[in-house]
Write a protein that holds these residues in place. Sequence first.
Motif, PDB file in Angstrom:
ATOM      1  N   SER A  11       0.980  -7.721  -3.966  1.00 35.77           N
ATOM      2  CA  SER A  11       1.022  -6.791  -3.489  1.00 35.77           C
ATOM      3  C   SER A  11       0.365  -6.925  -2.308  1.00 35.77           C
ATOM      4  N   LEU A  12       0.051  -7.838  -2.250  1.00 35.27           N
ATOM      5  CA  LEU A  12      -0.581  -8.334  -0.593  1.00 35.27           C
ATOM      6  C   LEU A  12       0.308  -8.658   0.787  1.00 35.27           C
ATOM      7  N   SER A  13       1.988  -9.217   0.013  1.00 35.03           N
ATOM      8  CA  SER A  13       3.017  -9.153   0.923  1.00 35.03           C
ATOM      9  C   SER A  13       4.098  -7.772   1.288  1.00 35.03           C
ATOM     10  N   PHE A  14       4.244  -6.825  -0.172  1.00 37.43           N
ATOM     11  CA  PHE A  14       5.167  -6.300  -0.385  1.00 37.43           C
ATOM     12  C   PHE A  14       4.355  -4.845  -0.916  1.00 37.43           C
ATOM     13  N   GLY A  15       3.341  -4.573  -0.667  1.00 37.75           N
ATOM     14  CA  GLY A  15       2.280  -3.862   0.035  1.00 37.75           C
ATOM     15  C   GLY A  15       2.338  -2.698   0.727  1.00 37.75           C
ATOM     16  N   GLN A  16       2.189  -1.564   0.913  1.00 42.51           N
ATOM     17  CA  GLN A  16       1.785  -1.128   1.951  1.00 42.51           C
ATOM     18  C   GLN A  16       0.770  -0.399   2.711  1.00 42.51           C
ATOM     19  N   PRO A  18      -1.974   2.538   2.851  1.00 39.28           N
ATOM     20  CA  PRO A  18      -1.748   4.151   3.134  1.00 39.28           C
ATOM     21  C   PRO A  18      -2.588   4.418   4.104  1.00 39.28           C
ATOM     22  N   PHE A  19      -3.153   3.696   5.261  1.00 42.32           N
ATOM     23  CA  PHE A  19      -3.990   4.792   5.720  1.00 42.32           C
ATOM     24  C   PHE A  19      -3.488   5.037   7.012  1.00 42.32           C
ATOM     25  N   SER A  20      -1.925   4.440   7.193  1.00 45.09           N
ATOM     26  CA  SER A  20      -1.503   4.213   8.750  1.00 45.09           C
ATOM     27  C   SER A  20       0.217   4.473   7.909  1.00 45.09           C
ATOM     28  N   LYS A  21       0.906   5.754   8.588  1.00 41.40           N
ATOM     29  CA  LYS A  21       2.397   4.922   9.182  1.00 41.40           C
ATOM     30  C   LYS A  21       2.828   3.901   9.629  1.00 41.40           C
ATOM     31  N   GLU A  22       2.275   4.302  10.729  1.00 44.61           N
ATOM     32  CA  GLU A  22       2.938   2.429  11.705  1.00 44.61           C
ATOM     33  C   GLU A  22       2.525   1.690  11.416  1.00 44.61           C
ATOM     34  N   ASN A  23       1.993   0.869  10.617  1.00 47.66           N
ATOM     35  CA  ASN A  23       1.608  -0.728  10.148  1.00 47.66           C
ATOM     36  C   ASN A  23       2.093  -0.288   9.130  1.00 47.66           C
ATOM     37  N   PRO A  24       2.939  -1.219   8.829  1.00 50.80           N
ATOM     38  CA  PRO A  24       3.648  -1.131   7.362  1.00 50.80           C
ATOM     39  C   PRO A  24       3.324  -2.415   6.320  1.00 50.80           C
ATOM     40  N   ASN A  25       1.944  -3.470   7.311  1.00 50.73           N
ATOM     41  CA  ASN A  25       1.345  -4.116   6.260  1.00 50.73           C
ATOM     42  C   ASN A  25       0.443  -4.294   5.173  1.00 50.73           C
ATOM     43  N   ASN A  26      -0.076  -4.685   4.452  1.00 56.04           N
ATOM     44  CA  ASN A  26      -0.129  -4.263   3.286  1.00 56.04           C
ATOM     45  C   ASN A  26      -2.446  -4.515   4.145  1.00 56.04           C
ATOM     46  N   THR A  27      -2.887  -3.771   2.988  1.00 55.53           N
ATOM     47  CA  THR A  27      -4.319  -3.100   3.684  1.00 55.53           C
ATOM     48  C   THR A  27      -5.221  -3.461   2.716  1.00 55.53           C
ATOM     49  N   LEU A  28      -6.295  -4.554   2.922  1.00 50.42           N
ATOM     50  CA  LEU A  28      -7.242  -4.663   2.703  1.00 50.42           C
ATOM     51  C   LEU A  28      -9.463  -3.907   3.141  1.00 50.42           C
ATOM     52  N   ALA A  29      -9.064  -2.631   2.340  1.00 54.43           N
ATOM     53  CA  ALA A  29     -10.361  -2.215   3.082  1.00 54.43           C
ATOM     54  C   ALA A  29     -11.495  -2.731   2.583  1.00 54.43           C
ATOM     55  N   LEU A  30     -12.513  -2.472   3.953  1.00 53.48           N
ATOM     56  CA  LEU A  30     -14.119  -3.074   3.830  1.00 53.48           C
ATOM     57  C   LEU A  30     -14.613  -1.905   4.242  1.00 53.48           C
ATOM     58  N   MET A  54       1.938  -1.224  -3.954  1.00 50.80           N
ATOM     59  CA  MET A  54       3.413  -0.084  -4.101  1.00 50.80           C
ATOM     60  C   MET A  54       3.071   0.814  -2.624  1.00 50.80           C
ATOM     61  N   ARG A  55       3.539   1.723  -2.861  1.00 50.53           N
ATOM     62  CA  ARG A  55       3.630   2.712  -1.674  1.00 50.53           C
ATOM     63  C   ARG A  55       2.683   4.145  -1.995  1.00 50.53           C
ATOM     64  N   ASN A  56       1.323   3.834  -0.628  1.00 48.90           N
ATOM     65  CA  ASN A  56       0.446   5.426  -1.305  1.00 48.90           C
ATOM     66  C   ASN A  56      -0.786   4.983  -2.382  1.00 48.90           C
ATOM     67  N   ASN A  57      -0.675   3.971  -2.862  1.00 52.06           N
ATOM     68  CA  ASN A  57      -1.486   4.136  -3.422  1.00 52.06           C
ATOM     69  C   ASN A  57      -2.772   3.092  -3.213  1.00 52.06           C
TER      70      ASN A  57
END
Length: 209
Positions: A11-16, A18-30, A54-57
């Motif tokens: 999921s680190l590689s293929f997740g999208q 959910p916070f920004s449509k312009e940024n296709p990278n996966n996000t880990l939020a603190l 995955m997408r938007n989750n």
Amino acid sequence: MYKYILFFMCSLSFGQTPFSKENPNNTLALKACGYINLLDGGFGSIVGVEKGFMRNNSIGVKLIYNHFLPRREDEEEGLIDYTDDRDLSLIAEYKHYLNLNEFRERTGVSPYISANYKKGRRTIDHDRNYDHDYYHRETDYEYFGPAVGAVLAFTSVGRWAIDTQISYLSGIKKRTTDYVVPFPHNSKESFRTNYFRFEIMLTYNINWM
């Protein structure tokens, strides 16, 4: 266990994010939030982490700590009645970000719906130098409930953001109290309760390629 680790790494590689449509990278939020309790005295804090997959989750956990320090002054004796009140809890949540791409582009706001599970314990210790009905109480609680919220990104890549939500939680409290009035004894009780909860947190998103 290795299958869960493999899923997380993939999921680190293929997740999208959910916070920004312009940024296709996966996000880990603190996430973090601190506040002062003006009514009862004391302070509180929330720290958490949210992992997009995955997408938007996303899934996340938040640790909440409240330390209340109510005071009661005895004018005749010139003394202060000290009470120590601590509340420590953990929230696990699943979020689904609504697929509103055009709205995200125009406003930078990403609305979501969420399912929350909260578990914790509150401990109250009264000052033994003063007369109280009880001097020690522990309340264990467990809640479930839905929430709605939104993430407001400060920039198009969504590095810094504000996450705010309101939830409705319902569950059970189990309370144990050591009474001294009218005589020393122990009391245990269990009851259902529900309430609305509001929070606002500062978020920093770490993007993974």
